[in-house]
Write a protein that holds these residues in place. Structure first.
Motif, PDB file in Angstrom:
ATOM      1  N   GLY A 121       0.793  -1.220   0.000  1.00 36.62           N
ATOM      2  CA  GLY A 121       0.000   0.000   0.000  1.00 36.62           C
ATOM      3  C   GLY A 121       0.822   1.266   0.000  1.00 36.62           C
ATOM      4  O   GLY A 121       0.440   2.269  -0.609  1.00 36.62           O
ATOM      5  N   ALA A 122       1.963   1.252   0.665  1.00 36.16           N
ATOM      6  CA  ALA A 122       2.755   2.473   0.852  1.00 36.16           C
ATOM      7  C   ALA A 122       3.090   3.181  -0.449  1.00 36.16           C
ATOM      8  O   ALA A 122       2.836   4.376  -0.613  1.00 36.16           O
ATOM      9  CB  ALA A 122       4.038   2.140   1.616  1.00 36.16           C
ATOM     10  N   GLN A 123       3.661   2.454  -1.402  1.00 38.16           N
ATOM     11  CA  GLN A 123       4.110   3.057  -2.662  1.00 38.16           C
ATOM     12  C   GLN A 123       3.511   2.406  -3.899  1.00 38.16           C
ATOM     13  O   GLN A 123       3.538   3.008  -4.976  1.00 38.16           O
ATOM     14  CB  GLN A 123       5.637   2.958  -2.768  1.00 38.16           C
ATOM     15  N   ILE A 124       2.989   1.206  -3.758  1.00 37.87           N
ATOM     16  CA  ILE A 124       2.621   0.417  -4.934  1.00 37.87           C
ATOM     17  C   ILE A 124       1.138   0.495  -5.278  1.00 37.87           C
ATOM     18  O   ILE A 124       0.776   0.759  -6.420  1.00 37.87           O
ATOM     19  CB  ILE A 124       3.055  -1.054  -4.734  1.00 37.87           C
ATOM     20  N   THR A 125       0.253   0.272  -4.310  1.00 37.72           N
ATOM     21  CA  THR A 125      -1.177   0.205  -4.623  1.00 37.72           C
ATOM     22  C   THR A 125      -1.971   1.436  -4.188  1.00 37.72           C
ATOM     23  O   THR A 125      -2.815   1.917  -4.934  1.00 37.72           O
ATOM     24  CB  THR A 125      -1.804  -1.053  -3.999  1.00 37.72           C
ATOM     25  N   ASN A 126      -1.706   1.961  -2.989  1.00 44.21           N
ATOM     26  CA  ASN A 126      -2.501   3.094  -2.506  1.00 44.21           C
ATOM     27  C   ASN A 126      -2.458   4.324  -3.422  1.00 44.21           C
ATOM     28  O   ASN A 126      -3.462   5.038  -3.543  1.00 44.21           O
ATOM     29  CB  ASN A 126      -2.087   3.482  -1.090  1.00 44.21           C
ATOM     30  N   PRO A 127      -1.321   4.612  -4.095  1.00 42.19           N
ATOM     31  CA  PRO A 127      -1.328   5.760  -5.006  1.00 42.19           C
ATOM     32  C   PRO A 127      -2.342   5.626  -6.140  1.00 42.19           C
ATOM     33  O   PRO A 127      -2.790   6.641  -6.692  1.00 42.19           O
ATOM     34  CB  PRO A 127       0.108   5.769  -5.562  1.00 42.19           C
TER      35      PRO A 127
END
Length: 325
Positions: free
Chosen positions: A98-104
């Motif tokens: 989530g941090a950099q891959i999916t949440n954006p």
């Protein structure tokens, strides 16, 4: 996939090389307690691993390492808290995709810049997911499940733990590569999802090994494949989904990051310490009990891997039309 031992050795070597020119700064650090921020509630697998890691890092560095839980917004609030702390090498965050891959791609507005604000330190572990089905489907392999789905002419019901969860995205990737339709059915966690799958209210799921494997051992569910690109040493007889669907990989990565601007020699030292920790047999045993497979490597390798995963999952999220508020 790069061999784990190669990653560990290259990580230690790179860290040592980076630390040579600025040894004085590395010697001065750490001079106060270090914080490991967990962007989820206490008691989960990430939190448990953070406490194992904190204990080991504290021994090596000779300073206390405190774990802080900052849950919210699928991990984004904790990440924001950590990367906006002073860039002095004393605050780190345990990141999941989530941090950099999916949440954006899932959220219209994140409180931080997923690239500019974050400095990856080390890829620490992967968490395999497994594809399991209800026995009533009468399938025992991935090809049989795909054939069943195509012959039935209807979408398979896949339980998930929410719209942006790894189980939802793993199901969408499976559907894309297999060229079948799936209907995601959301649950508040892997436990409730397993209950309905065992009851036959849904057909399948690609979810946490730790959560689903006990039901497989009890004969309540049938395992068809691992989500990892290579077979797992813990279950070498279980094929990977990728053996049928080339390129399939949907394990959850767990990595350490800090604020952009932290001196590279400090990042290199932390990378070196954790690579060493991941080579310790006692730590590896504790990780296996949590369903974690140790990885390791250099910060540069982690940056490249994160970018590769961003491209893959961004396309899947766009294809599925998933957005979160």
């Amino acid at each position: 996939m790069i061999d784990r031992r190669t990653l560990l050795m290259s990580g230690v070597a790179a860290a040592a090389a980076l630390s040579v020119p600025t040894l004085s700064l590395a010697q001065a650090w750490p001079s106060k307690p270090i914080r490991f921020v967990v962007p989820f509630a206490a008691g989960g697998g990430t939190d448990t691993f953070a406490r194992i890691l904190a204990e080991e890092v504290s021994k090596v560095l000779g300073t206390s390492v405190v774990v802080e839980n900052k849950p919210g917004m699928a991990g984004s609030l904790g990440v924001d808290y950590a990367v906006k702390a002073p860039a002095d090498g004393y605050t780190y965050v345990l990141c999941t995709p989530g941090a950099q891959i999916t949440n954006p791609f899932l959220y219209a507005d994140l409180p931080y810049d997923p690239i500019a604000d974050i400095a990856p330190v080390i890829h620490m572990a992967r968490i395999p997911n497994i594809l399991v089905v209800h026995p009533s489907l009468g399938v025992s392999t991935v090809p049989e499940l795909i054939e069943y789905a195509k012959a039935s002419g209807k979408a398979l019901k896949f339980s998930t733990t929410g719209p942006g969860s790894s189980s939802r995205l793993a199901a969408e990737l499976f559907a894309s590569l297999a060229e079948i339709d799936v209907t995601p059915v959301a649950y508040p966690g892997s436990g409730p999802a397993a209950i309905d799958l065992i009851a036959g209210r849904v057909d399948a799921t690609i979810d946490s090994y730790t959560a689903m494997m006990p039901h497989v051992r009890e004969g309540k569910l049938v395992i068809l494949g691992m989500s990892t690109s290579e077979r797992e040493a813990t279950d070498p007889d279980v094929p990977t989904i990728a053996e049928t669907l080339s390129g399939y990989e949907a394990s959850t990565l767990l990595y350490l990051a800090t604020a952009s601007g932290v001196p590279q020699e400090i990042i290199a030292r932390m990378n070196e310490v954790i690579n060493g920790t991941l080579a310790d047999e006692a730590v590896l045993g504790r990780m296996r009990s949590l369903g974690l497979t140790a990885t390791g490597g250099t910060p540069e390798e982690l940056v490249a891997y994160v970018e590769q995963e961003r491209q893959k999952w961004g396309a899947i999220i766009e294809r599925a039309g998933i957005r979160l508020e």
